[in-house]
Design an enzyme around this catalytic site. Structure first.
Site, PDB file in Angstrom:
ATOM      1  CB  THR A  46      -0.910   0.006   1.235  1.00  0.00           C
ATOM      2  OG1 THR A  46      -0.118   0.272   2.407  1.00  0.00           O
ATOM      3  CG2 THR A  46      -1.624  -1.318   1.411  1.00  0.00           C
ATOM      4  CB  CYS A  47       0.107   4.852   0.072  1.00  0.00           C
ATOM      5  SG  CYS A  47      -0.948   4.996   1.542  1.00  0.00           S
TER       6      CYS A  47
ATOM      7  CD  GLU B 261      -4.980   2.824   8.130  1.00  0.00           C
ATOM      8  OE1 GLU B 261      -5.678   3.292   7.222  1.00  0.00           O
ATOM      9  OE2 GLU B 261      -3.771   2.587   8.023  1.00  0.00           O
TER      10      GLU B 261
ATOM     11  CE  LYS C 261     -10.673   0.636  -3.955  1.00  0.00           C
ATOM     12  NZ  LYS C 261     -10.247  -0.708  -3.485  1.00  0.00           N
TER      13      LYS C 261
END
Length: 600
Positions: free
Chosen positions: A184-185, A251, A349
């Protein structure tokens, strides 16, 4: 024993004399194995291909023979490593024997001497493990200490997760059985399973693969990469899915990302269709153990969020970016946050989450969404959730208008899938007013040097930590409760994993029992040929019930919760006493990952 040899059974080895040598030997064997694999995949393959081009089949055959020799070498290395690990077990037995001979321990009762921690010197060294036992690992990049430029080297687009997993499994030969990839980022992790007897070589294979992919040497990998194995690996995955290991505590987005990792890992074949960009889907390499761990992680993540308040008041990366913008607006731009003009690059997203968070705080703020597809940018703004929070001053623009929009903006938020920077220092110099750049993309959409330009403040995900730390202390009680829930499920998975080592032998035992039962029934039917079909069915049912009653205690004993070594000894005893060969309901995964054929 002479240097370089394995001590004979029962030999007395001085405390500490064998352990360092064995550890060094195992590591050297893994390096030799990697060298042999490298030769197979580069020099030999290239030579065979060249021989095919020259139409010299006799020469090609010579190199194929060399390739077979290398494969034999790889098998020999595994055997040597197995002997070395056996020597390590003998060293431990010798140490315990010496401790038991000490004056203070000679008075122990028989009950004390049978303590589970005691290793009986009479137990063969090959009972220390069985080749059906599996181990799970996590090897990943720590977002807490790895800079963005290092994370960029590891980044893998989601549509390539399975291709990446396939390359790893093939490069690692039979040392790595299953692989799942999560990139992911802000995170890169590889979840993989190895046979327990080759977990060391499996780890070295994965590290070598990452080194080749990223260009980082072993010392650099050591600085940035972490590795967990066994219960520690399972605990890490469960904490990730629960949001405890995230940059932003609690999160929710990470749970969706773990779900995506699980879905990719269990994908059966390319026949399931095309991905979002029309490319053929690659099958997953998750297998039984990784898929089960990821599935359990998803359940744990949901459970933690339902039974604790870990997600209450927490923020996503996107909403943390909004809070950072609001916090820095006055010192950087000399404006109130509500008066800013914001340009959003991307309509995916992350951009959607950012716009939702932005409108939640500032519903009437001026926003322009820039995207290659202006229709997709409009669709983002028309989204029911987005429009429900604000957007009265929002508009969409095509990528052709990028520089006009950036020129009018006070803040640029970048979240696209571009692999090269979109905004560079030369693009933002000479402005009449200040500019704030916020980039949460990996790879970066905004070149690092932009922050050095006068009047420009540039931030990345690493700068969100200041925002995140504010909320962490408030939720420590919820973290403690979440960890308690996680620990329960970690133990459940570890117990299940250990029991799976017995499954192939239980299946073999069941098959043997079925064969014996059928043979006895045939003899019985021949001697009682006057029996009716109903009587035969009753006889078979009675005999099957007796067999099940005989096997049932064994099943329960092997699957009960206990120390792993006790489990291994039960499996080994079952194998040795009944001369069982493991039987798999489906072909064992390592056997399906054959060495790539070297053809002209």
């Amino acid at each position: 024993a002479p240097e370089g040899t394995v001590p004979a059974r029962g030999a007395v080895v001085g405390p500490g004399s064998a352990e360092p040598a064995v550890a060094a030997f195992v590591k050297k064997m893994a390096l030799v194995k990697q060298m042999a694999l490298d030769i197979r995949r580069t020099d030999i393959e290239r030579l065979i291909t060249r021989m095919g081009e020259l139409n010299k089949p006799e020469l090609r055959g010579v190199y194929l023979q060399v390739d077979k020799m290398l494969l034999a070498l790889l098998q020999a290395i595994e055997g040597l490593k197995g002997e070395a690990l056996g020597a390590r077990q003998q060293e431990l037995q010798a140490r315990i024997a010496e401790l038991q001979s000490l004056p203070g321990l000679q008075g122990l009762s028989a009950k004390d001497q049978d303590h589970p921690l005691r290793i009986d010197p009479g137990i063969p060294s090959d009972a220390s493990t069985v080749d059906t036992m599996m181990e799970v690992h996590v090897l990943g990049l720590s977002h807490q200490k790895s800079p963005v430029d290092v994370r960029e080297r590891f980044a893998v687009p989601q549509e390539r997760w399975n291709e990446y997993a396939r390359e790893l499994v093939e490069s690692a030969s039979s040392s790595v059985a299953e692989v799942g990839v999560l990139s992911t980022c802000n995170r890169f992790e590889i979840y993989f399973a190895t046979p327990e007897i080759s977990r060391y070589s499996g780890l070295l294979m994965v590290r070598a693969f990452l080194s080749a992919k990223t260009g980082l040497d072993d010392a650099q990998l050591e600085e940035y990469v972490f590795h967990h194995v066994g219960a520690q690996a399972v605990r890490h995955v469960f904490e990730v899915s629960s949001g405890l290991d995230s940059l932003v505590l609690g999160e929710a987005q990470i749970l969706a990302q773990v779900k995506a990792c699980h879905e990719h890992s269990i994908r059966k074949s390319a026949a399931e269709g095309l991905d979002d960009v029309g490319a053929e889907r690659a099958p997953g390499f998750g297998g039984k153990f990784i898929a089960r761990m990821l599935q359990a992680a998803i359940g744990v993540g949901k459970d933690v969020r339902t039974k604790t308040g870990i997600g209450k008041g927490s923020v996503s990366t996107s909403s943390a970016a909004v809070e950072l913008m609001a916090m820095k607006a006055m010192p950087d731009l000399r404006k109130a946050a509500a008066d800013l003009r914001v340009a959003v690059l991307g309509a995916g997203k992350m951009a959607r989450l950012f716009v939702i968070a932005l409108f939640s705080k500032f519903p009437d703020i001026r926003v322009t969404v820039v995207n290659r597809s202006v229709d997709r940018a409009r669709a983002l703004l028309d989204d029911e959730v987005v429009a429900g929070r604000g957007g009265s001053n929002a508009s969409a623009a095509p990528m052709e208008d990028l520089w006009r929009v950036v020129g009018d903006a006070d803040v640029v938020f970048a979240a696209t899938g571009a692999e090269e920077p979109i905004i560079r220092p030369e693009d933002v110099g000479g402005r009449a007013r200040s500019l704030m750049l916020i980039d949460i993309s990996v790879p970066l959409n905004i070149a690092p040097g932009c922050g050095d330009v006068d009047g420009v403040a540039s931030y990345t995900v690493d700068d969100l930590r200041e925002v995140v730390r504010r909320n962490e202390a408030k939720r420590q009680k919820e973290v403690d409760e979440a960890k308690r829930l996680i620990e329960e499920q970690v133990q459940n998975y570890v117990d299940w994993l250990a029991a799976q080592g017995a499954a192939p032998f239980l299946a073999a035992w069941r098959t043997n029992a079925e064969q014996i039962m059928q043979a006895e029934l045939e003899v019985f039917y021949k001697s009682c040929d006057h029996l009716s079909p109903k009587a035969k069915r009753l006889a078979e049912k009675a005999l099957r019930g007796a067999v099940d009653a005989f096997l049932r205690p064994i099943y329960h004993s092997v699957k009960q919760r206990e120390q792993k070594q006790a489990k291994v000894l039960k499996i080994w005893a079952m194998q040795a006493l009944f001369k069982l060969e493991p039987e798999y309901k489906r072909q064992r995964l390592p056997a399906t990952r054959k060495q790539p054929a070297l053809e002209a």
